[in-house]
Design a protein around this motif. Structure first.
Motif, PDB file in Angstrom:
ATOM      1  N   ILE A 181      54.100  19.603  54.711  1.00 22.51           N
ATOM      2  CA  ILE A 181      54.452  19.919  53.326  1.00 22.51           C
ATOM      3  C   ILE A 181      53.239  20.483  52.583  1.00 22.51           C
ATOM      4  O   ILE A 181      53.343  21.495  51.883  1.00 22.51           O
ATOM      5  CB  ILE A 181      55.039  18.677  52.627  1.00 22.51           C
ATOM      6  N   THR A 221      52.317  16.358  47.844  1.00 19.75           N
ATOM      7  CA  THR A 221      52.907  15.045  48.100  1.00 19.75           C
ATOM      8  C   THR A 221      51.862  14.177  48.784  1.00 19.75           C
ATOM      9  O   THR A 221      50.741  14.612  49.031  1.00 19.75           O
ATOM     10  CB  THR A 221      54.195  15.158  48.947  1.00 19.75           C
ATOM     11  N   CYS A 277      63.284  19.018  55.042  1.00 21.13           N
ATOM     12  CA  CYS A 277      63.867  19.100  53.713  1.00 21.13           C
ATOM     13  C   CYS A 277      64.461  17.753  53.338  1.00 21.13           C
ATOM     14  O   CYS A 277      64.878  16.978  54.193  1.00 21.13           O
ATOM     15  CB  CYS A 277      64.911  20.204  53.602  1.00 21.13           C
ATOM     16  N   MET A 308      61.831  19.088  48.685  1.00 21.03           N
ATOM     17  CA  MET A 308      60.765  18.891  49.663  1.00 21.03           C
ATOM     18  C   MET A 308      60.958  19.791  50.889  1.00 21.03           C
ATOM     19  O   MET A 308      60.733  19.399  52.024  1.00 21.03           O
ATOM     20  CB  MET A 308      60.671  17.422  50.070  1.00 21.03           C
ATOM     21  N   ALA A 321      60.046  22.506  53.390  1.00 21.74           N
ATOM     22  CA  ALA A 321      58.799  23.088  53.903  1.00 21.74           C
ATOM     23  C   ALA A 321      59.033  23.679  55.282  1.00 21.74           C
ATOM     24  O   ALA A 321      59.683  23.064  56.128  1.00 21.74           O
ATOM     25  CB  ALA A 321      57.707  22.025  53.976  1.00 21.74           C
TER      26      ALA A 321
END
Length: 179
Positions: free
Chosen positions: A26, A51, A80, A93, A95
């Motif tokens: 991420i 994150t 995700c 989220m 990536a």
């Protein structure tokens, strides 16, 4: 490259052991110099972290939520978040490994996420928020059937869990797609 020509992707729900590698993925897709290898970088308007292990763990542990791990030939290539929220699923989220961006992998992951939202939760809509200055990313989602709502929510300035803003005009725009 079509799906038939690409090495097989596998999808599974993240587990605790995946947390450190997911954080690296991420971060590499959004922040710092590594993110500049792909087109999803936020490095020009957000510094700091995207994150951390606690944030990823929280997504994994939240009821009615999953962090979908995507592997190709055993290697983590994308992820995700899917969170069931009543009549819709929140998508976040997301990536994709920077060196693999632009080759259709993200489109495959998004399609699988939408399929799971429909089939596992009978969701009628997929919703996401995107930083408003990410016009290229918003256009990517619009090409995949998402609609700009014009509904904005404030960027959490001062909360470094979301990054350190490098400009004063950031907000989140809500995008929606009927499933």
């Amino acid at each position: 490259m079509s799906t038939a020509e690409s090495p097989t992707l596998s999808f599974r729900n993240a587990v605790e052991a995946d947390v450190p590698e997911l954080v690296v993925l991420i971060e590499s897709a959004y922040r710092g110099e590594a993110s500049r290898g792909g087109w999803t970088t936020e490095a020009d308007f957000l510094d700091g972290r995207r994150t951390d292990e606690e944030g990823v763990r929280r997504v994994i542990e939240t009821p009615d939520s999953t962090l979908l791990v995507v592997e190709r030939d055993g290697a983590l290539v994308a992820c995700c978040q899917l969170e069931h929220r009543g009549d819709h699923v929140y998508f976040g989220m997301f990536a994709v490994r920077p060196g693999l961006q632009g080759g259709g992998l993200g489109k495959e992951v998004l399609a699988e996420a939408e399929r799971r939202a429909r089939e596992e939760w009978d969701a009628k809509e997929m919703r996401m928020t995107v930083v408003n200055v990410r016009e290229e990313l918003i256009a990517y989602y619009v090409r995949r059937g998402y609609r700009r709502t014009g509904e904005m929510s404030p960027f959490p300035y001062g909360d470094e869990r979301f990054g350190i803003p490098l400009r004063p005009d950031l907000a989140f725009e809500l995008l929606v797609k009927s499933l």
